[in-house]
Design an enzyme around this catalytic site. Structure first.
Site, mmCIF file in Angstrom:
data_model
loop_
_atom_site.group_PDB
_atom_site.id
_atom_site.type_symbol
_atom_site.label_atom_id
_atom_site.label_comp_id
_atom_site.label_asym_id
_atom_site.label_seq_id
_atom_site.Cartn_x
_atom_site.Cartn_y
_atom_site.Cartn_z
ATOM 1 N N ASP A 178 -7.593 -1.785 0.178
ATOM 2 C CA ASP A 178 -8.792 -1.493 0.971
ATOM 3 C C ASP A 178 -10.047 -1.498 0.106
ATOM 4 O OD1 ASP A 178 -7.652 -1.392 3.444
ATOM 5 O OD2 ASP A 178 -7.621 0.781 3.615
ATOM 6 N N LYS A 190 -6.256 -7.529 8.080
ATOM 7 C CA LYS A 190 -6.938 -6.264 8.370
ATOM 8 C C LYS A 190 -7.830 -6.475 9.595
ATOM 9 C CE LYS A 190 -5.403 -3.889 4.759
ATOM 10 N NZ LYS A 190 -4.790 -2.546 4.803
ATOM 11 N N LYS A 233 -16.751 2.757 12.787
ATOM 12 C CA LYS A 233 -15.306 3.002 12.820
ATOM 13 C C LYS A 233 -14.920 4.157 11.905
ATOM 14 C CE LYS A 233 -10.765 1.096 11.942
ATOM 15 N NZ LYS A 233 -9.916 -0.069 11.659
ATOM 16 N N ARG A 265 -10.120 -10.357 5.207
ATOM 17 C CA ARG A 265 -11.110 -9.854 4.253
ATOM 18 C C ARG A 265 -11.238 -10.741 3.015
ATOM 19 N NH1 ARG A 265 -9.668 -3.386 4.780
ATOM 20 N NH2 ARG A 265 -10.829 -3.071 6.725
ATOM 21 N N SER A 292 0.833 -1.210 0.000
ATOM 22 C CA SER A 292 0.000 0.000 0.000
ATOM 23 C C SER A 292 0.866 1.258 0.000
ATOM 24 C CB SER A 292 -0.958 -0.004 1.197
ATOM 25 O OG SER A 292 -1.845 -1.089 1.133
ATOM 26 N N ARG A 340 -15.625 -2.429 6.392
ATOM 27 C CA ARG A 340 -15.540 -2.496 4.927
ATOM 28 C C ARG A 340 -16.354 -3.659 4.355
ATOM 29 N NH1 ARG A 340 -13.092 1.754 3.665
ATOM 30 N NH2 ARG A 340 -11.249 2.517 4.776
#
Length: 248
Positions: free
Chosen positions: A134, A161, A232, A165, A19, A207
């Site tokens: 993300d 994460k 969040k 995910r 990232s 997410r």
């Protein structure tokens, strides 16, 4: 970020950078407040300059905007414009709209805003999302509606994460009746018609909720075991997203 406040400065050597756009955001903001940072190979050298106070404009959150961009790409006749995210944006996650463009969406990135419009078509593709991981769940959530498989690669870091995910997306898509294959750092999602009613297992991850809210646009009966975990980053997400999708 602490480096400019130290007595002698700070050197940080990174062995495996994931990232990277987030690092670039940090460096750009530090420099905006007077820091001196240079990169030499894998080492970041921060001088002991201190910081200068200033007024600083904050961009809209590109990661959160991805759910609205995805909804606009998915729903025929729909569009969304996000002001404040344009060609000079620091956030790497704005590159998610380039993925949507590759899939067939109409995308315009101007100096001060980005617009995504549906063309009524979403194409399958293979995409590397290491730098914008993300937004991987956002893409996974609309992948079943593409006309071919969607393969997302180089996203091993999404396993560490708020939850794993990659597995969470696979689990929930399978609950919806979608064929999914996974590997250590990839997920491949095949076209299909998600079927409800299904309760999405959120694993407490904001997410996952926001991504599958986009899937729910085409899947009646989708609910969440912990819808409130969006607090969040976006406590008012459900109201805002509902208002968005109800707007002609």
């Amino acid at each position: 970020m602490l480096g400019p406040l130290t007595a002698e400065g700070l050197d940080i050597t990174v062995t495996d950078l994931v990232s990277e756009p987030y690092v670039e955001i940090t460096l750009a903001m530090m420099r905006g407040f007077g820091a001196e940072v240079r990169r030499e190979g894998r080492t970041y050298r921060v001088a002991p300059t201190g910081y200068r106070a200033r007024t600083y404009g904050i961009e809209p959150d590109a990661s959160t905007a991805s759910y609205f961009f995805a909804a606009a790409a998915l729903e025929p006749g729909r569009s969304v414009t996000v002001p404040g995210l344009g060609t000079g944006a620091l956030q790497g996650d704005l590159a998610f709209v380039d993925v949507l463009r590759r899939m067939g969406a109409d995308v315009e990135i101007g100096a001060d805003a980005t617009t995504v419009r549906s063309t009524g078509t979403l194409r399958g593709l293979t995409v590397t999302m290491r730098d914008i991981s993300d937004t991987m769940p956002t893409l996974a959530a609309i992948a079943p509606f593409a006309d071919g498989p969607v393969r997302i690669e180089d996203v091993a870091n999404t396993r560490v994460k708020e939850c794993d995910r990659l597995d969470a997306c696979a689990e929930n898509l399978r609950r919806l009746g979608i064929t999914v294959r996974t590997g250590p750092d990839w997920i491949e999602i095949h076209p299909g018609t998600p079927a409800g009613p299904v309760e999405i297992a959120t694993h407490g991850d904001h997410r996952i909720v926001m991504s599958f809210a986009v899937t729910a646009l085409r899947t009646p009966g989708v609910t969440f075991d912990d819808p409130g975990c969006v607090k969040k980053t976006f406590p008012d997400f459900h109201r805002v997203f509902d208002a968005f999708v109800r707007t002609p």
